[in-house]
Design an enzyme around this catalytic site. Structure first.
Site, short mmCIF file in Angstrom:
data_model
loop_
_atom_site.label_atom_id
_atom_site.label_comp_id
_atom_site.label_asym_id
_atom_site.label_seq_id
_atom_site.Cartn_x
_atom_site.Cartn_y
_atom_site.Cartn_z
N SER A 130 67.24 56.45 67.44
CA SER A 130 67.15 55.21 68.20
C SER A 130 65.70 54.82 68.47
O SER A 130 64.89 55.64 68.90
CB SER A 130 67.88 55.36 69.55
OG SER A 130 69.24 55.59 69.36
N HIS A 164 70.07 51.13 65.61
CA HIS A 164 70.56 51.74 64.37
C HIS A 164 71.03 50.60 63.46
O HIS A 164 72.14 50.08 63.64
CB HIS A 164 71.71 52.71 64.65
CG HIS A 164 71.31 53.92 65.45
ND1 HIS A 164 71.15 55.16 64.88
CD2 HIS A 164 71.01 54.06 66.76
CE1 HIS A 164 70.79 56.02 65.82
NE2 HIS A 164 70.70 55.38 66.97
N ALA A 172 65.90 60.24 69.46
CA ALA A 172 65.37 59.93 70.79
C ALA A 172 66.03 60.91 71.76
O ALA A 172 67.24 61.12 71.70
CB ALA A 172 65.70 58.49 71.17
#
Length: 275
Positions: A33, A64, A116
């Protein structure tokens, strides 16, 4: 649960389609992300949408894009997946690792996984990059559960060095050469999609986790089963609940990921060039 022969047929069909559309490579990157700008720097780039690939679902998470790229970075051709399939989106465990199995079918030997993550280690700061040294699987499932197919690899794969030691040393050298501060620690995978409570974060810290997220662990397990070398890099996009005084949001995840994009691209590109 999908029967192994059915799943292998899906893998074959997806791989055959990708092979007909894109130049292949033995190295692939999965983008987490907020890290989706990486393909912009690829030369000789071509792409296909996940919606075109048989049996690939469309990612539903912001950040995404759902595209598979082929391109050249540092003189080396790679595949780059902008988007992954998460368990919390409602996918079964086999779909979560479908892309990894397709990459293996296409001949990928080295897999760079990025994500992330929330910082559990209080010494970390939002925007840090963390080299994953090991992981803790608290996702609530293992993607290898169920009937086995010999084409996927060992039934009981060894996970002692899930994240390749040589690739980690290579990443350290690249980071040092480019003056990038690179943390190194243990990533804990949870199912999501809710962020963790402060009590859960305290528990994870006691277990030895340095960062927490909702991906990567199942992909690493499937990749290691198939014999791929894995390098994992987390972008610490926020400090976890109870450490950060602010409410956690996915927008913060994406914003911090974009802010760290330059260092991330330098690190990943340098590793690929040095392979």
């Amino acid at each position: 649960m999908i029967e192994p022969q059915v799943l292998q047929r899906q893998i074959n069909e997806a791989a055959a389609y990708v092979k007909s559309r894109l130049p292949l490579a033995d190295t692939a990157v999965v983008l987490g992300s907020g890290l989706g700008d990486f393909p912009d720097g690829l030369s000789e780039r071509s792409e296909i949408a996940y919606t075109e690939i048989p049996h690939f679902p469309q990612p539903t998470v912001p950040g995404h894009s759902g595209k598979l790229y082929s391109g050249v970075v540092g003189g080396r051709r790679i595949l780059a997946l902008s988007g992954r399939f998460h368990y919390y989106e409602g996918h079964d465990p086999q779909t979560v690792v479908l892309a990894v199995r397709v990459l293996h079918q296409l001949g990928v030997k080295t897999l760079l996984l990025t994500n992330a993550a929330g910082g559990v280690n209080a010494a970390y700061s939002a925007g840090d990059l963390m080299l994953i040294s090991d992981h803790i699987n608290l996702c609530g499932y293992n993607p290898l559960r169920g009937l086995h197919c010999a084409q996927w690899g060992e039934r009981f794969p060894d996970m002692t060095c899930a994240y390749d030691k040589e690739l980690r040393e290579l990443a350290r050298q690249v980071a040092k050469r480019h003056d990038i501060e690179l943390r190194e620690g243990v990533y804990c995978g949870l199912a999501g999609p809710s962020f963790e409570t402060p009590a859960e974060i305290r528990m994870l810290a006691l277990l030895g986790a340095d960062a927490v997220g909702m991906s990567t662990v199942p992909e690493t397990i499937a990749a290691r089963q198939s014999g791929m070398r894995v390098l994992g890099v987390s972008c610490i996009t926020n400090m976890a609940a109870g450490i950060s005084p602010q409410p956690l949001t996915h927008q913060e995840v994406m914003d911090t990921g974009r802010a760290a994009m330059g260092r991330f691209i330098t690190l990943i590109s340098g590793v690929i060039e040095a392979l």
